[in-house]
Design a protein around this motif. Structure first.
Motif, PDB file in Angstrom:
ATOM      1  N   SER A 174      -7.074  19.855 -21.106  1.00  0.00           N
ATOM      2  CA  SER A 174      -6.228  18.422 -21.398  1.00  0.00           C
ATOM      3  C   SER A 174      -7.811  17.813 -22.001  1.00  0.00           C
ATOM      4  O   SER A 174      -8.821  18.209 -22.030  1.00  0.00           O
ATOM      5  N   THR A 175      -7.304  17.122 -23.188  1.00  0.00           N
ATOM      6  CA  THR A 175      -8.315  16.175 -23.751  1.00  0.00           C
ATOM      7  C   THR A 175      -8.171  14.870 -23.564  1.00  0.00           C
ATOM      8  O   THR A 175      -8.729  14.098 -24.239  1.00  0.00           O
ATOM      9  N   ALA A 176      -7.427  14.534 -22.482  1.00  0.00           N
ATOM     10  CA  ALA A 176      -7.425  13.031 -22.228  1.00  0.00           C
ATOM     11  C   ALA A 176      -8.746  12.680 -21.607  1.00  0.00           C
ATOM     12  O   ALA A 176      -9.473  13.243 -20.427  1.00  0.00           O
ATOM     13  N   VAL A 177      -9.109  11.788 -22.188  1.00  0.00           N
ATOM     14  CA  VAL A 177     -10.273  10.900 -21.884  1.00  0.00           C
ATOM     15  C   VAL A 177      -9.987   9.891 -20.410  1.00  0.00           C
ATOM     16  O   VAL A 177     -10.723   9.828 -19.701  1.00  0.00           O
ATOM     17  N   GLY A 178      -8.843   9.135 -20.892  1.00  0.00           N
ATOM     18  CA  GLY A 178      -8.393   8.351 -20.083  1.00  0.00           C
ATOM     19  C   GLY A 178      -6.655   8.569 -19.813  1.00  0.00           C
ATOM     20  O   GLY A 178      -6.093   8.850 -20.756  1.00  0.00           O
ATOM     21  N   CYS A 179      -6.477   8.813 -18.604  1.00  0.00           N
ATOM     22  CA  CYS A 179      -5.018   8.894 -18.322  1.00  0.00           C
ATOM     23  C   CYS A 179      -4.325   7.615 -17.247  1.00  0.00           C
ATOM     24  O   CYS A 179      -5.037   7.437 -16.373  1.00  0.00           O
ATOM     25  N   PHE A 180      -3.289   7.088 -17.953  1.00  0.00           N
ATOM     26  CA  PHE A 180      -2.598   5.987 -17.258  1.00  0.00           C
ATOM     27  C   PHE A 180      -0.988   6.340 -17.053  1.00  0.00           C
ATOM     28  O   PHE A 180      -0.645   6.864 -17.783  1.00  0.00           O
ATOM     29  N   SER A 181      -0.646   5.335 -16.246  1.00  0.00           N
ATOM     30  CA  SER A 181       0.845   5.637 -15.812  1.00  0.00           C
ATOM     31  C   SER A 181       1.438   4.342 -15.621  1.00  0.00           C
ATOM     32  O   SER A 181       0.787   3.364 -15.085  1.00  0.00           O
TER      33      SER A 181
END
Length: 171
Positions: free
Chosen positions: A119-126
């Motif tokens: 994953s290249t997610a630096v930040g993940c929000f939902s």
């Protein structure tokens, strides 16, 4: 002949159970998008968070659609800026909280120096959007750079939102 019908009936029942347990509802073809998810892509593209950006960031073209391989809706936008990663992350921690998003994870260095990037997610929000969970991913295209092969600008970052009514979506 009765044995043949019974075997066929068991095979059909098995296929239905297997299809149901693997998330295949019969609505989309395996790996395809449903009409609801095609419509969800439009909803995601209009989310205010995709227009939110630090004052010095310049929005690039937006995009949206439905991933036919995995069956989820997506929308996103890239931005150019002279801010560093922490300044960008700080901005989106605040902007997402104000817009009702929940921070699920942070990973300032998502790509290993050797090996496969999962994953290249630096930040993940939902957040709940249109009756399903949407996932917002803050990422930096240059994390995927391979000298001589992939050369993304160092001054660019992206926001992607994914969601699905009838499949799976993630950061």
């Amino acid at each position: 002949m009765i044995m043949g019908r019974r075997a066929a009936g068991l095979a059909t029942a098995g296929a239905l159970v297997l299809g149901t347990s693997s998330g295949c509802s019969g609505l989309p073809s395996i790996g395809g998008c449903t009409d609801r998810d095609e419509k969800l892509a439009t909803v995601l593209a209009e989310l205010p968070i995709l227009s939110a950006h630090p004052g010095t960031a310049t929005p690039q073209d937006g995009y949206s659609g439905c991933d036919t391989d995995d069956g989820f809706a997506y929308a996103g936008r890239r931005f150019r800026t002279d801010l560093d990663r922490e300044e960008i992350m700080t901005f989106y921690r605040d902007a997402t909280a104000e817009d009702g998003w929940r921070l699920d994870s942070e990973n300032p260095n998502p790509v290993p120096s050797d090996g496969l990037a999962v994953s290249t997610a630096v930040g993940c929000f939902s957040k709940e959007v249109d009756g399903t969970t949407a996932h917002l991913n803050l990422w930096f295209p240059s994390d995927l750079n391979i000298p001589g092969e992939i050369e993304e600008p160092e001054d660019e970052y992206g926001l992607d939102v994914t969601g699905s009514h009838d499949g799976a979506a993630w950061c």
